[in-house]
Design an enzyme around this catalytic site. Structure first.
Site, PDB file in Angstrom:
ATOM      1  N   CYS A   1     -47.497 -57.218  23.636  1.00 46.75           N
ATOM      2  CA  CYS A   1     -47.893 -55.822  23.478  1.00 46.75           C
ATOM      3  C   CYS A   1     -46.830 -54.943  24.127  1.00 46.75           C
ATOM      4  O   CYS A   1     -45.737 -55.420  24.443  1.00 46.75           O
ATOM      5  CB  CYS A   1     -49.281 -55.563  24.057  1.00 46.75           C
ATOM      6  SG  CYS A   1     -49.382 -55.669  25.859  1.00 46.75           S
TER       7      CYS A   1
ATOM      8  N   ARG B   1     -53.452 -55.389  26.776  1.00 45.26           N
ATOM      9  CA  ARG B   1     -53.866 -56.146  25.602  1.00 45.26           C
ATOM     10  C   ARG B   1     -53.378 -57.590  25.602  1.00 45.26           C
ATOM     11  O   ARG B   1     -54.181 -58.522  25.433  1.00 45.26           O
ATOM     12  CB  ARG B   1     -53.397 -55.410  24.335  1.00 45.26           C
ATOM     13  CG  ARG B   1     -54.184 -54.134  24.053  1.00 45.26           C
ATOM     14  CD  ARG B   1     -53.545 -53.268  22.983  1.00 45.26           C
ATOM     15  NE  ARG B   1     -52.337 -52.596  23.495  1.00 45.26           N
ATOM     16  CZ  ARG B   1     -51.637 -51.718  22.790  1.00 45.26           C
ATOM     17  NH1 ARG B   1     -51.986 -51.416  21.543  1.00 45.26           N
ATOM     18  NH2 ARG B   1     -50.583 -51.136  23.326  1.00 45.26           N
TER      19      ARG B   1
ATOM     20  N   ASP C   1     -55.486 -49.357  22.324  1.00 45.23           N
ATOM     21  CA  ASP C   1     -55.106 -49.456  23.728  1.00 45.23           C
ATOM     22  C   ASP C   1     -56.108 -48.657  24.554  1.00 45.23           C
ATOM     23  O   ASP C   1     -56.120 -47.428  24.525  1.00 45.23           O
ATOM     24  CB  ASP C   1     -53.701 -48.884  23.918  1.00 45.23           C
ATOM     25  CG  ASP C   1     -53.213 -49.013  25.356  1.00 45.23           C
ATOM     26  OD1 ASP C   1     -53.999 -49.458  26.212  1.00 45.23           O
ATOM     27  OD2 ASP C   1     -52.050 -48.660  25.620  1.00 45.23           O
TER      28      ASP C   1
END
Length: 319
Positions: A182, A188, A278
């Site tokens: 990520c 994440r 996110d």
């Protein structure tokens, strides 16, 4: 602030993390022992890498590679590498064995022995710690500068993680290897990798990196603690730090990750992109933000489990 006070505030560790790929356990007693050892080390220490210009305080990331403990010194905010040293475990084998023998004898004495017997065992314990600390300082000479008390606490941490670590030699392992990527390796990708290791313990090598360096995220720690995963041991890494170049599956989790993975030129059985939000971008009160992190955790848990099951069971990399 005087010179001595300034040195004490900078020549010290403020963060210690453990590599979840090489130091793993699902036993809560073992994890608790690691946490206590880390807490004791951070509470009072004197630590600085030798022969580098970087100023402290410092973060220490601990991993096990083969027969060595890797002491990876980093910046505590950006986690940029400062110095890394391999410490062979061979000279410490006898001391580690004696550590556990004397520790067990001490606990037994506390339960049933007379005070003079407890004192005798405690003296043996202190003597062992001093011997190990001096050896540790000698082995780290011109690499890491620590005082005797810090060396004692660091040896305790080494003892805590070394015997119980489930060590996988990634160079020779036949286990499927999965990489999650990520933007910052803060939210994440580390959540996805941690969930993969929890769902398939000892059956998959799951790593995570970011396109750029990030910081540890307290909300990640909180929501992962709820499902029994300690994310306080996570250190953000970037793509350029990857040693391995071959993965069975690479999963990108941010919009900038696919291009970065392509530039890196990784060898992969399959590369796929998952579009996931996110949660660090969510605005609102604490409960709203935590809810977003939990939603990410739960959706990734379902997706990781479904996607990796055929891979771990020996099936295809294709979804």
């Amino acid at each position: 602030m005087g010179t001595d006070q300034a040195a004490a505030s900078t020549n010290r560790l403020v963060t210690v993390t453990l590599d979840p790929n090489t130091i793993t356990s699902i036993n809560p007693d073992e994890v608790h022992e690691w946490r206590i050892a880390i807490y004791d080390l951070l509470e009072n220490n004197s630590f600085r890498p030798a022969r580098v210009r970087a100023e402290g305080p410092y973060a220490l990331h601990v991993s096990i590679i083969g027969n060595s403990i890797v002491l990876d010194v980093r910046h505590p905010e950006t986690f940029q590498p400062i110095a890394a040293h391999y410490l062979s475990l061979t000279p410490f084998r006898r001391l580690i064995r004696d550590y556990f023998r004397i520790r067990d004898a001490y606990y037994e004495a506390i339960r049933s022995a007379q005070p003079f017997q407890i004192e005798t065992v405690d003296m043996a314990r202190r003597g062992l710690h001093n011997e190990a600390a001096e050896l540790l300082r000698t082995r780290l000479e011109n690499k890491i500068i620590i005082d005797l008390n810090t060396a004692r606490r660091l040896f305790t941490l080494i003892c805590a993680v070394q015997p119980y670590a489930s060590r996988i030699d990634e160079a020779t392992s036949a286990l499927p290897a999965v990489l999650f990527v990520c933007s910052m390796n803060s939210v994440r990708s580390p959540i996805a990798a941690a969930l993969a290791r929890q769902a398939f313990p000892g059956r998959v090598i799951a790593r995570s990196v970011g396109v750029n360096g990030g910081k540890a995220d307290q909300f990640v720690h909180e929501v992962m603690e709820e499902v029994g995963i300690d994310m306080s041991v996570h250190t953000p890494h970037i793509l350029d730090e990857l040693v391995a170049n071959r993965f069975d599956l690479v999963i990108t989790l941010s919009e900038d990750a696919p291009e970065a993975v392509a530039r890196k030129g990784l060898e992969a059985g399959a590369i796929e992109h998952w579009s996931v939000a996110d949660p660090s971008l969510v605005e609102g009160n604490r409960d709203l933000v935590l809810s977003a992190y939990r939603d990410l955790r739960d959706s990734l848990r379902r997706r990781v489990g479904a996607r990796l099951e055929p891979l771990v069971s020996g099936g295809s990399q294709s979804p």
